[in-house]
Design a protein around this motif. Structure first.
Motif, PDB file in Angstrom:
ATOM      1  N   HIS A 115     -14.757  53.629  40.682  1.00 45.27           N
ATOM      2  CA  HIS A 115     -14.347  54.866  40.009  1.00 45.27           C
ATOM      3  C   HIS A 115     -14.585  56.067  40.924  1.00 45.27           C
ATOM      4  CE1 HIS A 115     -13.909  53.150  35.878  1.00 45.27           C
ATOM      5  NE2 HIS A 115     -14.653  52.213  36.431  1.00 45.27           N
ATOM      6  N   ASP A 116     -13.642  56.998  40.864  1.00 44.20           N
ATOM      7  CA  ASP A 116     -13.763  58.253  41.605  1.00 44.20           C
ATOM      8  C   ASP A 116     -14.581  59.236  40.769  1.00 44.20           C
ATOM      9  OD1 ASP A 116     -13.552  60.564  43.011  1.00 44.20           O
ATOM     10  OD2 ASP A 116     -11.366  60.578  43.154  1.00 44.20           O
ATOM     11  N   MET A 117     -15.791  59.594  41.234  1.00 39.03           N
ATOM     12  CA  MET A 117     -16.691  60.512  40.511  1.00 39.03           C
ATOM     13  C   MET A 117     -16.789  61.879  41.197  1.00 39.03           C
ATOM     14  SD  MET A 117     -17.841  58.672  37.987  1.00 39.03           S
ATOM     15  CE  MET A 117     -19.298  59.554  37.493  1.00 39.03           C
ATOM     16  N   GLN A 122     -19.029  67.137  41.443  1.00 39.16           N
ATOM     17  CA  GLN A 122     -18.968  68.528  41.890  1.00 39.16           C
ATOM     18  C   GLN A 122     -19.260  69.487  40.736  1.00 39.16           C
ATOM     19  OE1 GLN A 122     -15.112  68.782  43.709  1.00 39.16           O
ATOM     20  NE2 GLN A 122     -15.880  68.200  45.735  1.00 39.16           N
ATOM     21  N   GLN A 123     -18.710  69.164  39.556  1.00 46.20           N
ATOM     22  CA  GLN A 123     -18.999  69.991  38.384  1.00 46.20           C
ATOM     23  C   GLN A 123     -20.483  69.938  38.030  1.00 46.20           C
ATOM     24  OE1 GLN A 123     -16.348  68.534  35.355  1.00 46.20           O
ATOM     25  NE2 GLN A 123     -14.554  69.592  36.213  1.00 46.20           N
ATOM     26  N   ARG A 124     -21.040  68.712  38.135  1.00 44.78           N
ATOM     27  CA  ARG A 124     -22.478  68.594  37.864  1.00 44.78           C
ATOM     28  C   ARG A 124     -23.294  69.401  38.859  1.00 44.78           C
ATOM     29  NH1 ARG A 124     -23.554  62.153  36.689  1.00 44.78           N
ATOM     30  NH2 ARG A 124     -22.216  61.959  34.845  1.00 44.78           N
ATOM     31  N   LEU A 125     -22.900  69.313  40.121  1.00 40.92           N
ATOM     32  CA  LEU A 125     -23.625  70.062  41.143  1.00 40.92           C
ATOM     33  C   LEU A 125     -23.520  71.557  40.906  1.00 40.92           C
ATOM     34  CD1 LEU A 125     -22.696  68.034  44.355  1.00 40.92           C
ATOM     35  CD2 LEU A 125     -24.936  68.163  43.247  1.00 40.92           C
ATOM     36  N   GLU A 126     -22.289  72.002  40.548  1.00 35.65           N
ATOM     37  CA  GLU A 126     -22.118  73.427  40.268  1.00 35.65           C
ATOM     38  C   GLU A 126     -22.926  73.851  39.048  1.00 35.65           C
ATOM     39  OE1 GLU A 126     -17.994  74.202  39.951  1.00 35.65           O
ATOM     40  OE2 GLU A 126     -17.555  73.806  42.066  1.00 35.65           O
ATOM     41  N   GLY A 128     -25.593  72.318  37.971  1.00 35.66           N
ATOM     42  CA  GLY A 128     -26.994  72.278  38.382  1.00 35.66           C
ATOM     43  C   GLY A 128     -27.366  73.479  39.229  1.00 35.66           C
ATOM     44  N   ARG A 129     -26.429  73.864  40.115  1.00 34.41           N
ATOM     45  CA  ARG A 129     -26.686  75.036  40.944  1.00 34.41           C
ATOM     46  C   ARG A 129     -26.759  76.291  40.087  1.00 34.41           C
ATOM     47  NH1 ARG A 129     -21.836  76.783  44.523  1.00 34.41           N
ATOM     48  NH2 ARG A 129     -21.172  77.347  42.424  1.00 34.41           N
ATOM     49  N   ASP A 130     -25.828  76.410  39.116  1.00 35.09           N
ATOM     50  CA  ASP A 130     -25.868  77.563  38.217  1.00 35.09           C
ATOM     51  C   ASP A 130     -27.172  77.594  37.434  1.00 35.09           C
ATOM     52  OD1 ASP A 130     -23.388  78.260  39.095  1.00 35.09           O
ATOM     53  OD2 ASP A 130     -22.317  77.457  37.363  1.00 35.09           O
ATOM     54  N   LEU A 131     -27.603  76.409  36.982  1.00 32.78           N
ATOM     55  CA  LEU A 131     -28.856  76.341  36.237  1.00 32.78           C
ATOM     56  C   LEU A 131     -30.027  76.734  37.123  1.00 32.78           C
ATOM     57  CD1 LEU A 131     -30.364  75.649  33.673  1.00 32.78           C
ATOM     58  CD2 LEU A 131     -30.440  73.257  34.415  1.00 32.78           C
ATOM     59  N   ARG A 132     -30.026  76.242  38.361  1.00 35.18           N
ATOM     60  CA  ARG A 132     -31.110  76.604  39.280  1.00 35.18           C
ATOM     61  C   ARG A 132     -31.094  78.100  39.572  1.00 35.18           C
ATOM     62  NH1 ARG A 132     -29.398  71.838  41.676  1.00 35.18           N
ATOM     63  NH2 ARG A 132     -28.210  72.967  43.250  1.00 35.18           N
ATOM     64  N   LEU A 133     -29.873  78.657  39.729  1.00 36.78           N
ATOM     65  CA  LEU A 133     -29.784  80.097  39.965  1.00 36.78           C
ATOM     66  C   LEU A 133     -30.286  80.879  38.757  1.00 36.78           C
ATOM     67  CD1 LEU A 133     -26.323  80.338  41.778  1.00 36.78           C
ATOM     68  CD2 LEU A 133     -28.583  80.696  42.785  1.00 36.78           C
ATOM     69  N   LYS A 134     -29.927  80.411  37.553  1.00 40.90           N
ATOM     70  CA  LYS A 134     -30.411  81.072  36.345  1.00 40.90           C
ATOM     71  C   LYS A 134     -31.925  80.990  36.255  1.00 40.90           C
ATOM     72  CE  LYS A 134     -26.202  80.348  33.628  1.00 40.90           C
ATOM     73  NZ  LYS A 134     -25.598  79.618  32.484  1.00 40.90           N
ATOM     74  N   GLU A 135     -32.454  79.790  36.544  1.00 39.53           N
ATOM     75  CA  GLU A 135     -33.906  79.629  36.505  1.00 39.53           C
ATOM     76  C   GLU A 135     -34.571  80.512  37.555  1.00 39.53           C
ATOM     77  OE1 GLU A 135     -34.399  75.470  37.026  1.00 39.53           O
ATOM     78  OE2 GLU A 135     -34.124  74.998  34.890  1.00 39.53           O
ATOM     79  N   GLU A 136     -33.951  80.589  38.729  1.00 38.63           N
ATOM     80  CA  GLU A 136     -34.497  81.451  39.776  1.00 38.63           C
ATOM     81  C   GLU A 136     -34.408  82.925  39.351  1.00 38.63           C
ATOM     82  OE1 GLU A 136     -36.310  82.213  43.469  1.00 38.63           O
ATOM     83  OE2 GLU A 136     -36.019  80.371  42.304  1.00 38.63           O
ATOM     84  N   GLY A 137     -33.285  83.271  38.691  1.00 37.81           N
ATOM     85  CA  GLY A 137     -33.152  84.627  38.199  1.00 37.81           C
ATOM     86  C   GLY A 137     -34.191  84.948  37.132  1.00 37.81           C
TER      87      GLY A 137
END
Length: 469
Positions: A115-117, A122-126, A128-137
């Protein structure tokens, strides 16, 4: 096969026969990656080429998880195997894949569905990155902009508290959290009001009444020092479910340093505008205050301006010393504050010269009475138990119409000159009346009120002034 096809977004499906050690492609999407061979034997060159495209850190696990012994055992126990991995396309792009392995229902082989994931990962990473940025904020906000903040479910009273203060213990229930704050941080004299203020129901009502945001402050004691904390409260509606009760959002900001800075600024402003020795306003601040008032005063609003000199002040300095002279000036400042109102502008104009400015037309008798009290008070000054017999020369002017500071000062100075020209220790008070030609000009202390000082007419401005002799 149906189980495999029910899995979303397959890229290619193989049937692998471990007994014959062969594989063959049974299903593929259009424009399939050329690295996927049609058929072949296990561990042949085509399979090794594909494995070489897998990232080294994932390759060993992929090989281990697809070994015959492991596949047979795992599918017998769990029904299927799922192995995620990453590989590089021929163009060097990072691709995310997973293999789902299940037994074939009609043969001894196994179905390998790849399966192509990539898009999902990429959506999960984005995310996760948004969540990390929010947590950092959030971390940055808590550490640099506020002491802590809290989100409260007003329906269940469940709360989440964010803080960087290791002294704070976070509770899951809002009422428990408020009680903990009150018992452990809030100073005793404020605890009852603090708990009453943060009752959820009454606070929500208060927020609604005050336009959506409420502010309060409290004092906390961290053991080493007391801090002033400003707390802001508001309500936030869940954007995905507007029918549910809103969330309560609160954040606390330590404003101790701000309050100290404000106090320092107030002190600096006070010293910038006031005479250090007497505590009265200085000349610069007084000129600005008077001019601002005259500029903004309503039409017809009068002004009263008074100049006061301490008689023979140089002689006091010469005979008793400058420290005693300073004591006289301080006593003058204290006496003026006692005699006049807090809204009157009281100024040390310079040296031994003082100013009183009254907004509006002051009653002549009341002003003379106040000035008389000031003169009597100054007469009580003593030095080393002995009276120094301090006297004052006072010149004043009362105008009923608009004017300028320069004109007020000039007229008051003329009145003061009349006092000094006739022996000092008196009051000359010019008053502008409603008539155009006759004015009052009296000396209290030099001439009695029943014995007007000789005067002369001054053409053109409606004033009568004492004649100078």
């Amino acid at each position: 096969m149906l189980k495999v096809l029910a899995l979303a977004n397959y890229e290619v499906v193989y049937l692998v026969d471990y007994r014959k050690k062969q594989y063959r492609k049974i299903l593929a999407k259009p424009a399939i990656d050329p690295l996927y061979p049609e058929t072949g034997e296990l561990n042949d060159a085509a399979m090794r080429t594909y494995l070489d495209s897998v990232l080294p850190e994932d390759r060993k696990k992929l090989i281990r998880e697809t070994q015959p012994e492991h596949v047979l055992l795992a599918t017998r126990e769990h029904g299927k195997i799922i192995v995620p991995y990453r590989r590089l396309s021929p163009g060097g792009k990072l691709l995310y894949r997973k293999i789902v392995i299940i037994p074939h229902p009609d043969s001894a082989g196994h179905i390998f569905a790849i399966h192509d994931m990539t898009e999902e990962m990429q959506q999960r990473l984005e995310s996760g990155r948004d969540l990390r940025l929010k947590e950092e904020g959030i971390r940055f906000i808590v550490e640099n902009m506020c002491e802590n903040f809290m989100i409260v479910d007003t329906k269940t009273r469940h709360c989440t508290t964010y803080t960087h203060n290791s002294r704070i213990i976070c509770k899951n229930d809002f009422d428990e959290q408020i009680r903990w704050f009150a018992e452990n941080l809030i100073v005793p004299e404020e605890r009852e009001n603090y708990c009453r203020y943060f009752n959820v129901d009454s606070l929500m009502t208060k927020i609604a009444e005050e336009g959506g945001v409420c502010h309060t402050s409290c004092t906390v004691d961290y053991g080493d020092d007391r801090h002033t904390i400003a707390i802001t409260s508001t309500l936030i509606t869940d954007p995905e479910n507007g029918t549910e009760p809103p969330f309560l959002f609160l954040y606390a900001q330590d404003v101790t340093s701000v309050k100290r800075m404000e106090e320092t600024n107030r002190q600096l402003l006070f010293y910038n505008q006031h005479d250090k020795l007497t505590g009265l306003m200085n000349r610069f601040a007084t000129e600005k205050r008077v001019r601002d008032h005259l500029h903004a005063a309503p039409t017809g609003m009068g002004s009263t301006f008074i100049l006061i000199d301490i008689d023979h002040f140089k002689s006091i300095n010469d005979r008793y010393g400058h420290l005693t002279g300073d004591d006289v000036l301080r006593f003058m400042g204290q006496s003026m504050k006692q005699v006049f109102r807090s809204e009157d502008v009281l100024c040390r104009w310079g040296g031994d010269e003082f100013v009183v400015f009254v907004r509006g037309f002051a009653d002549e008798k009341a002003m003379r009475d106040r000035l008389g009290i000031l003169r009597k008070t100054m007469g009580t000054f003593t030095h080393q138990g002995a009276s120094l017999d301090i006297t004052l020369s006072i010149g004043g002017v009362c105008l009923r119409s608009g004017t300028t500071l320069n004109r007020l000062f000039r007229l008051a100075d003329e009145a003061l000159y009349e006092v000094k020209n006739h022996g000092r220790n008196g009051i000359c008070y010019f008053v502008q009346t409603d008539c155009l030609t006759r004015q009052k000009a009296r000396f209290t202390g030099i001439r009695t009120d029943t014995e007007p000082f000789p005067s002369r007419q001054v053409q053109g401005d409606g004033w009568t002034r004492p004649a100078r002799t």
